[in-house]
Design a protein around this motif. Structure first.
Motif, PDB file in Angstrom:
ATOM      1  N   ALA A 254      -4.115 -12.566   3.943  1.00 15.57           N
ATOM      2  CA  ALA A 254      -4.194 -13.819   4.696  1.00 15.57           C
ATOM      3  C   ALA A 254      -3.098 -13.963   5.739  1.00 15.57           C
ATOM      4  N   VAL A 255      -2.029 -13.164   5.626  1.00 14.48           N
ATOM      5  CA  VAL A 255      -0.889 -13.347   6.539  1.00 14.48           C
ATOM      6  C   VAL A 255      -0.635 -12.147   7.439  1.00 14.48           C
ATOM      7  N   GLY A 256      -1.179 -10.999   7.099  1.00 12.78           N
ATOM      8  CA  GLY A 256      -0.911  -9.794   7.880  1.00 12.78           C
ATOM      9  C   GLY A 256      -1.668  -9.737   9.191  1.00 12.78           C
ATOM     10  N   GLU A 257      -1.135  -8.934  10.106  1.00 13.94           N
ATOM     11  CA  GLU A 257      -1.807  -8.661  11.377  1.00 13.94           C
ATOM     12  C   GLU A 257      -2.164  -7.183  11.503  1.00 13.94           C
ATOM     13  N   LEU A 258      -1.292  -6.319  10.980  1.00 10.56           N
ATOM     14  CA  LEU A 258      -1.504  -4.875  10.978  1.00 10.56           C
ATOM     15  C   LEU A 258      -1.490  -4.416   9.528  1.00 10.56           C
ATOM     16  N   PHE A 259      -2.536  -3.722   9.107  1.00 11.45           N
ATOM     17  CA  PHE A 259      -2.676  -3.266   7.721  1.00 11.45           C
ATOM     18  C   PHE A 259      -2.740  -1.743   7.699  1.00 11.45           C
ATOM     19  N   ILE A 260      -1.836  -1.122   6.935  1.00 10.16           N
ATOM     20  CA  ILE A 260      -1.770   0.340   6.874  1.00 10.16           C
ATOM     21  C   ILE A 260      -1.839   0.772   5.416  1.00 10.16           C
ATOM     22  N   THR A 261      -2.804   1.605   5.086  1.00  6.02           N
ATOM     23  CA  THR A 261      -2.936   2.120   3.727  1.00  6.02           C
ATOM     24  C   THR A 261      -2.254   3.479   3.610  1.00  6.02           C
ATOM     25  N   ALA A 262      -1.556   3.698   2.492  1.00  9.27           N
ATOM     26  CA  ALA A 262      -0.879   4.971   2.241  1.00  9.27           C
ATOM     27  C   ALA A 262      -0.796   5.193   0.738  1.00  9.27           C
ATOM     28  N   THR A 263      -1.947   5.128   0.071  1.00  3.11           N
ATOM     29  CA  THR A 263      -1.964   5.173  -1.393  1.00  3.11           C
ATOM     30  C   THR A 263      -2.560   6.448  -1.975  1.00  3.11           C
ATOM     31  N   GLY A 264      -3.469   7.098  -1.243  1.00  2.87           N
ATOM     32  CA  GLY A 264      -4.201   8.222  -1.810  1.00  2.87           C
ATOM     33  C   GLY A 264      -5.327   7.793  -2.724  1.00  2.87           C
ATOM     34  N   ASN A 265      -5.669   6.487  -2.710  1.00  3.79           N
ATOM     35  CA  ASN A 265      -6.719   5.996  -3.586  1.00  3.79           C
ATOM     36  C   ASN A 265      -7.869   5.414  -2.762  1.00  3.79           C
ATOM     37  N   VAL A 266      -8.831   4.817  -3.444  1.00  3.05           N
ATOM     38  CA  VAL A 266     -10.066   4.394  -2.807  1.00  3.05           C
ATOM     39  C   VAL A 266     -10.141   2.860  -2.764  1.00  3.05           C
ATOM     40  N   ASN A 267     -10.771   2.339  -1.694  1.00  2.67           N
ATOM     41  CA  ASN A 267     -11.049   0.898  -1.567  1.00  2.67           C
ATOM     42  C   ASN A 267      -9.813   0.029  -1.775  1.00  2.67           C
ATOM     43  N   VAL A 268      -8.763   0.361  -1.057  1.00  7.61           N
ATOM     44  CA  VAL A 268      -7.525  -0.407  -1.129  1.00  7.61           C
ATOM     45  C   VAL A 268      -7.712  -1.764  -0.449  1.00  7.61           C
ATOM     46  N   PHE A 269      -8.368  -1.758   0.702  1.00 10.72           N
ATOM     47  CA  PHE A 269      -8.775  -2.988   1.366  1.00 10.72           C
ATOM     48  C   PHE A 269     -10.295  -3.015   1.437  1.00 10.72           C
ATOM     49  N   THR A 270     -10.882  -4.100   0.912  1.00  9.78           N
ATOM     50  CA  THR A 270     -12.325  -4.186   0.851  1.00  9.78           C
ATOM     51  C   THR A 270     -12.774  -5.598   1.254  1.00  9.78           C
ATOM     52  N   ARG A 271     -14.015  -5.924   0.940  1.00  6.42           N
ATOM     53  CA  ARG A 271     -14.629  -7.147   1.456  1.00  6.42           C
ATOM     54  C   ARG A 271     -13.793  -8.406   1.161  1.00  6.42           C
ATOM     55  N   SER A 272     -13.281  -8.519  -0.053  1.00  9.47           N
ATOM     56  CA  SER A 272     -12.523  -9.726  -0.391  1.00  9.47           C
ATOM     57  C   SER A 272     -11.294  -9.883   0.503  1.00  9.47           C
ATOM     58  N   HIS A 273     -10.719  -8.757   0.917  1.00 13.80           N
ATOM     59  CA  HIS A 273      -9.564  -8.806   1.806  1.00 13.80           C
ATOM     60  C   HIS A 273      -9.990  -9.100   3.247  1.00 13.80           C
ATOM     61  N   PHE A 274     -11.083  -8.460   3.672  1.00  8.96           N
ATOM     62  CA  PHE A 274     -11.549  -8.679   5.049  1.00  8.96           C
ATOM     63  C   PHE A 274     -11.850 -10.162   5.284  1.00  8.96           C
ATOM     64  N   ASP A 275     -12.423 -10.810   4.275  1.00  4.46           N
ATOM     65  CA  ASP A 275     -12.784 -12.227   4.417  1.00  4.46           C
ATOM     66  C   ASP A 275     -11.561 -13.114   4.632  1.00  4.46           C
ATOM     67  N   ARG A 276     -10.392 -12.676   4.162  1.00  2.00           N
ATOM     68  CA  ARG A 276      -9.175 -13.479   4.278  1.00  2.00           C
ATOM     69  C   ARG A 276      -8.378 -13.178   5.550  1.00  2.00           C
ATOM     70  N   MET A 277      -8.686 -12.057   6.197  1.00  2.37           N
ATOM     71  CA  MET A 277      -7.851 -11.616   7.312  1.00  2.37           C
ATOM     72  C   MET A 277      -8.031 -12.469   8.559  1.00  2.37           C
ATOM     73  N   LYS A 278      -6.955 -12.534   9.345  1.00  2.00           N
ATOM     74  CA  LYS A 278      -6.961 -13.278  10.597  1.00  2.00           C
ATOM     75  C   LYS A 278      -7.845 -12.587  11.630  1.00  2.00           C
ATOM     76  N   ASP A 279      -8.270 -13.352  12.606  1.00  5.37           N
ATOM     77  CA  ASP A 279      -8.970 -12.790  13.753  1.00  5.37           C
ATOM     78  C   ASP A 279      -8.040 -11.784  14.445  1.00  5.37           C
ATOM     79  N   GLY A 280      -8.568 -10.597  14.719  1.00  2.28           N
ATOM     80  CA  GLY A 280      -7.794  -9.577  15.426  1.00  2.28           C
ATOM     81  C   GLY A 280      -6.995  -8.654  14.539  1.00  2.28           C
ATOM     82  N   ALA A 281      -7.157  -8.735  13.217  1.00  2.51           N
ATOM     83  CA  ALA A 281      -6.425  -7.841  12.315  1.00  2.51           C
ATOM     84  C   ALA A 281      -6.789  -6.393  12.604  1.00  2.51           C
ATOM     85  N   THR A 282      -5.777  -5.527  12.549  1.00  2.41           N
ATOM     86  CA  THR A 282      -5.969  -4.101  12.807  1.00  2.41           C
ATOM     87  C   THR A 282      -5.817  -3.333  11.507  1.00  2.41           C
ATOM     88  N   LEU A 283      -6.788  -2.466  11.209  1.00  2.00           N
ATOM     89  CA  LEU A 283      -6.826  -1.704   9.964  1.00  2.00           C
ATOM     90  C   LEU A 283      -6.598  -0.224  10.240  1.00  2.00           C
TER      91      LEU A 283
END
Length: 412
Positions: A254-283
């Motif tokens: 809900a507060v981030g603008e730039l989201f960077i994954t570095a886990t080596g796992n699957v589905n770290v950011f998914t639909r529930s997160h996308f619904d909370r993200m601000k307009d213009g969030a970069t993945l």
């Protein structure tokens, strides 16, 4: 030689000048030729910095075939250049195969004695679709943490039938390639694609392993407000005591603008997160494959999808909110930049090459599990890099050596 081929050769030559350890390794393996009479299949990023490793293995006497580990990290010029050098290369524009799955199978059908894998692309397929070839394999070297983790689990289940050297997990890899290299190459790739202003922005880094730590530190150095998400309490505490905010991904979304994954796992950011993200969030993904960001769910939430810049896809939902996905969710640092600095890959690829040499010499005595690169090999690589940098270090005198020996808890 064509202009494109000339340019590729110039880039490879430029990269080579920053890889003095690999020059030493290549000369050594060329003189001893430990892989003479051995077949080796390699699954790697086909980038200019990888060429010295492949040339070293070829000069070591290997009957070598190579395939690209990721369609986004295959430089067509490099693939063609290697083909021109007489290597067997499976890559788009070089072979007539249909897809990357077919290319991996072709590399396995070489019936290798040794496998060099970026993650577990070849090794996973070996056990799933070419199990009859397993008895021929004497050993393998795995470069990335995701592959090493999977092979550890495979060994624990009793399925692994030959020794594997896990390059990731070794200090020589994690300290330099993972932490330093991933940070520099990831932010370089993001800057090339969208040129954001990091200072004053809120960046969310998923994962505080070596890669995530490097990225978080680099973002903070550029003035970003960095939030870390983690599932491991030790690493989460490490992030807190390093000065970063730590919170669950649902809150960070809900507060981030730039989201960077570095886990080596699957589905770290998914639909529930996308619904909370601000307009213009970069993945952005800086981890493994194209699975860390749930791209399918991102597409499902969008009423409109379009490419707004090279390797930048806009997903706009029915409310007009936009999400920008870089490099289709593949690791951005190899998809949109030359990858890690070649001066760091000099260290990692020396570890890969010497890991294979160690397997040739010791595979028959090693158990069928995942082994770390021996400390003496890591020290030899570090010593060679220090020598190339003209850096001298101290040595213990006899009294100090004897003191260390007295501290050991040897049985009486």
């Amino acid at each position: 030689m064509s202009n494109d081929s000339d340019r590729t050769a110039e880039v490879i030559s430029w990269v080579d000048r920053d890889m003095p350890v690999m020059r030493v390794v290549r000369e050594r393996l060329g003189s001893t030729a430990p892989l003479t009479g051995r077949r080796l299949s390699a699954n790697v990023h086909l980038l200019p910095s990888t060429v010295p490793l492949l040339l070293a293995l070829r000069d070591a006497g290997a009957d070598l075939v190579v395939c690209g580990s990721n369609p986004m990290s295959t430089d067509p010029g490099v693939a063609r250049w290697l083909d021109d050098q007489g290597m067997t290369v499976f890559a788009p524009g070089v072979d007539d195969l249909d897809d990357d799955h077919a290319r991996l199978l072709a590399a396995l059908d070489h019936n290798p004695h040794f496998i060099l894998d970026e993650a577990d692309g070849l090794l996973g397929l070996l056990h799933a679709e070419r199990e009859e070839l397993v008895p021929t394999v004497l050993g393998a070297s795995v470069h990335t943490l995701t592959g090493v983790r999977r092979l550890h689990r495979f060994a624990e289940q009793g399925h692994l039938r030959f020794p594997v050297i896990g390059i990731d997990g070794s200090p020589i890899k994690q300290l330099f390639d993972n932490e330093m290299g991933t940070a520099q190459s990831t932010l370089d790739a993001i800057s090339r694609l969208v040129n954001p202003l990091y200072c004053g922005s809120c960046a969310v880094v998923a994962g505080f392993g070596a890669c995530g730590r490097g990225i978080a530190k680099a973002l903070a150095h550029r003035g970003a407000d960095v939030i870390v998400t983690e599932v491991d309490p030790v690493r989460a505490l490490w992030a807190v005591t390093s000065g970063f905010r730590v919170m669950p991904a649902d809150e960070a979304a809900a507060v981030g603008e730039l989201f960077i994954t570095a886990t080596g796992n699957v589905n770290v950011f998914t639909r529930s997160h996308f619904d909370r993200m601000k307009d213009g969030a970069t993945l952005v993904n800086a981890g493994h494959g194209n699975v860390e960001i749930d791209v399918a769910s991102l597409a499902d939430t969008a009423s409109e999808t379009r490419t707004v810049l090279p390797l930048v896809t806009e997903y706009r939902d029915s409310g007009g909110h936009r999400k920008f996905l870089l490099a289709e969710g593949y690791p951005v640092n190899t998809a949109a930049s030359p990858g890690h600095p070649q001066g760091l890959m000099d260290i990692s690829f020396a570890a890969q090459a010497l890991g294979i040499e160690y397997l040739v010499e010791n595979a028959s005595r090693l158990s069928a599990t995942v082994h770390s690169l021996p400390a003496e090999v890591q020290q030899r690589i570090a010593g060679a890099k220090l020598a190339a940098l003209e850096v001298s270090i101290d040595r213990q005198d006899l009294e100090q050596q004897q003191y260390d020996e007295r501290l050991s808890f040897a049985p009486r």
